[in-house]
Write a protein that holds these residues in place. Structure first.
Motif, PDB file in Angstrom:
ATOM      1  N   GLU A   1       0.835  -1.208   0.000  1.00 46.98           N
ATOM      2  CA  GLU A   1       0.000   0.000   0.000  1.00 46.98           C
ATOM      3  C   GLU A   1       0.868   1.255   0.000  1.00 46.98           C
ATOM      4  N   HIS A   2       2.087   1.126   0.489  1.00 46.05           N
ATOM      5  CA  HIS A   2       2.985   2.278   0.544  1.00 46.05           C
ATOM      6  C   HIS A   2       3.231   2.784  -0.882  1.00 46.05           C
ATOM      7  N   PRO A   3       3.104   4.091  -1.100  1.00 49.26           N
ATOM      8  CA  PRO A   3       3.234   4.646  -2.458  1.00 49.26           C
ATOM      9  C   PRO A   3       4.617   4.484  -3.087  1.00 49.26           C
ATOM     10  N   ASN A   4       5.614   4.113  -2.306  1.00 50.75           N
ATOM     11  CA  ASN A   4       6.965   3.934  -2.845  1.00 50.75           C
ATOM     12  C   ASN A   4       7.316   2.469  -3.109  1.00 50.75           C
ATOM     13  N   VAL A   5       6.290   1.615  -3.034  1.00 51.67           N
ATOM     14  CA  VAL A   5       6.494   0.185  -3.271  1.00 51.67           C
ATOM     15  C   VAL A   5       5.675  -0.261  -4.474  1.00 51.67           C
ATOM     16  N   ILE A   6       6.311  -0.956  -5.406  1.00 47.56           N
ATOM     17  CA  ILE A   6       5.609  -1.557  -6.539  1.00 47.56           C
ATOM     18  C   ILE A   6       5.550  -3.053  -6.290  1.00 47.56           C
ATOM     19  N   SER A   7       4.353  -3.610  -6.291  1.00 43.13           N
ATOM     20  CA  SER A   7       4.193  -5.023  -5.953  1.00 43.13           C
ATOM     21  C   SER A   7       4.611  -5.936  -7.099  1.00 43.13           C
TER      22      SER A   7
ATOM     23  N   GLU B   1       1.835   1.115  14.240  1.00 44.58           N
ATOM     24  CA  GLU B   1       3.149   1.100  14.887  1.00 44.58           C
ATOM     25  C   GLU B   1       4.040   0.009  14.275  1.00 44.58           C
ATOM     26  N   THR B   2       3.449  -1.164  14.045  1.00 44.31           N
ATOM     27  CA  THR B   2       4.218  -2.272  13.477  1.00 44.31           C
ATOM     28  C   THR B   2       4.623  -1.977  12.038  1.00 44.31           C
ATOM     29  N   MET B   3       3.710  -1.389  11.271  1.00 43.98           N
ATOM     30  CA  MET B   3       4.041  -1.044   9.884  1.00 43.98           C
ATOM     31  C   MET B   3       5.089   0.067   9.833  1.00 43.98           C
ATOM     32  N   ASN B   4       5.081   0.954  10.814  1.00 41.93           N
ATOM     33  CA  ASN B   4       6.137   1.978  10.884  1.00 41.93           C
ATOM     34  C   ASN B   4       7.502   1.315  11.035  1.00 41.93           C
ATOM     35  N   THR B   5       7.551   0.268  11.861  1.00 40.01           N
ATOM     36  CA  THR B   5       8.799  -0.482  12.052  1.00 40.01           C
ATOM     37  C   THR B   5       9.237  -1.126  10.743  1.00 40.01           C
ATOM     38  N   VAL B   6       8.276  -1.681  10.017  1.00 42.08           N
ATOM     39  CA  VAL B   6       8.578  -2.325   8.731  1.00 42.08           C
ATOM     40  C   VAL B   6       9.065  -1.298   7.719  1.00 42.08           C
TER      41      VAL B   6
ATOM     42  N   LEU C   1      12.754  -0.969   5.808  1.00 43.42           N
ATOM     43  CA  LEU C   1      12.901  -0.925   4.350  1.00 43.42           C
ATOM     44  C   LEU C   1      13.390   0.438   3.862  1.00 43.42           C
ATOM     45  N   GLU C   2      13.657   1.333   4.822  1.00 40.10           N
ATOM     46  CA  GLU C   2      14.161   2.683   4.527  1.00 40.10           C
ATOM     47  C   GLU C   2      13.196   3.476   3.656  1.00 40.10           C
ATOM     48  N   LEU C   3      11.911   3.300   3.953  1.00 35.83           N
ATOM     49  CA  LEU C   3      10.854   4.013   3.241  1.00 35.83           C
ATOM     50  C   LEU C   3      10.406   5.230   4.051  1.00 35.83           C
ATOM     51  N   PRO C   4       9.870   6.255   3.396  1.00 31.36           N
ATOM     52  CA  PRO C   4       9.342   7.408   4.127  1.00 31.36           C
ATOM     53  C   PRO C   4       8.176   7.004   5.020  1.00 31.36           C
ATOM     54  N   LYS C   5       7.928   7.778   6.028  1.00 32.14           N
ATOM     55  CA  LYS C   5       6.802   7.507   6.927  1.00 32.14           C
ATOM     56  C   LYS C   5       5.510   7.546   6.118  1.00 32.14           C
ATOM     57  N   TYR C   6       4.577   6.675   6.489  1.00 31.91           N
ATOM     58  CA  TYR C   6       3.323   6.596   5.734  1.00 31.91           C
ATOM     59  C   TYR C   6       2.212   6.130   6.659  1.00 31.91           C
ATOM     60  N   LYS C   7       1.092   6.837   6.636  1.00 31.82           N
ATOM     61  CA  LYS C   7      -0.075   6.452   7.448  1.00 31.82           C
ATOM     62  C   LYS C   7      -0.960   5.534   6.615  1.00 31.82           C
ATOM     63  N   MET C   8      -1.159   4.336   7.096  1.00 33.28           N
ATOM     64  CA  MET C   8      -1.941   3.348   6.370  1.00 33.28           C
ATOM     65  C   MET C   8      -3.397   3.783   6.219  1.00 33.28           C
TER      66      MET C   8
END
Length: 291
Positions: free
Chosen positions: A55-61, A226-231, A235-242
């Motif tokens: 779901e993170h905008p910087n990830v392509i599945s 909180e757990t997704m923030n850790t993930v 992965l060195e991704l920007p902060k993102y609110k699910m």
């Protein structure tokens, strides 16, 4: 292998490469390899975690869930594997627009497979690995219920656990000092897949601490953001609110009998302590056995 079997294998390979992957296979040389892989564990929420990451905008599945290249599909070749991932220029475009761009996959069956570990290390040595672990008591029951739904089990949970306990007690899980993979492939492998220490040790011995993140299913369910923030940090991704937390492949079934629950709690307690010592982290599984 006979000539007939060899011919059949070649035809199967051609089918998987050209018929099923079509244009993606022909463009595989221009496609990326994964930056991360969720390697396990089975029945612990790997699919849900993967979809949350994507779901993170910087990830392509990837084009498919549970590709299974580094174990059962390795014979199809690296180009076949790459055909599931985005093109390099798609990732570069995302990086140019946002500053970040990665891709990855999830295959929980890699977890107990030393050969998969060795292959990943050789093919993508800088890949980041994510492990999600569930209370092994609940994981075992979930695994059993899946077998029942698939028509592969007609004995009670108590009977199945008794059979597997006896088998593991008699044979163990090692063969010539290596984990016997056949134990994990056995239809009745409800307990052994919860022997996390033995499986995780394979990866910790080969990859650096900075390359492996270990979280729990319970933390993802109880503290999802909180757990997704850790993930994302891992992965060195920007902060993102699910926007939406995924809970896929979720099925309701009757509660576990209290007696077998307590029996399995005692069975896994020393194994869990061994795991916690290895990872220098303790999950609150004592409080999280499902009612």
């Amino acid at each position: 292998m006979t000539k007939k079997e060899n011919s059949s294998s070649k035809l199967g390979s051609i089918y998987h490469k050209f018929a099923k992957r079509n244009i993606n296979y022909f463009t595989s040389s221009s496609r990326a390899l994964p930056n991360f892989i969720i390697i396990g564990a089975v029945r612990c929420g790997t699919t849900s975690l993967y979809q949350n990451i994507c779901e993170h905008p910087n990830v392509i599945s990837a084009k498919q869930d549970e590709i299974g290249f580094f174990d059962s599909n390795f014979h199809l070749g690296l180009e076949w594997y790459k055909s599931f991932f985005p093109k390099n220029d798609e990732i570069e475009k995302l990086k140019e627009e946002t500053g970040f761009g990665i891709t990855g996959e999830d295959t929980p069956f890699y977890f107990w497979n030393k050969l998969s570990c060795d292959r990943i290390l050789k093919t993508i040595p800088n890949c980041k690995l994510i492990v999600i672990l569930r209370n092994p008591v609940n994981r075992a029951y979930s695994n059993y219920q899946l077998s029942v739904r698939n028509g592969k089990e007609d004995l009670s949970f108590e009977e199945v656990i008794g059979i597997e306990k006896k088998q593991l007690s008699n044979d163990g899980i090692y063969l010539d000092d290596e984990i016997n993979l056949e134990k994990f492939k056995h239809p009745r492998s409800n307990l052994i897949k919860g022997w996390y220490y033995e499986q995780l040790k394979i990866w910790i011995e080969k990859f650096s601490d900075e390359q492996i993140l270990i979280i729990s299913t319970e933390d993802l369910e109880n503290n999802p953001q909180e757990t997704m923030n850790t993930v994302f940090d891992f992965l060195e991704l920007p902060k993102y609110k699910m926007k939406k937390f995924q809970k896929l492949k979720f099925v309701k079934y009757k509660n576990m009998d209290d007696n077998i629950k307590q029996e399995l709690f005692e069975y896994f307690k020393p194994k869990n302590e061994k795991l916690f010592s290895l990872i220098n982290k303790k999950f609150k599984w004592d409080d999280d056995i499902e009612n």
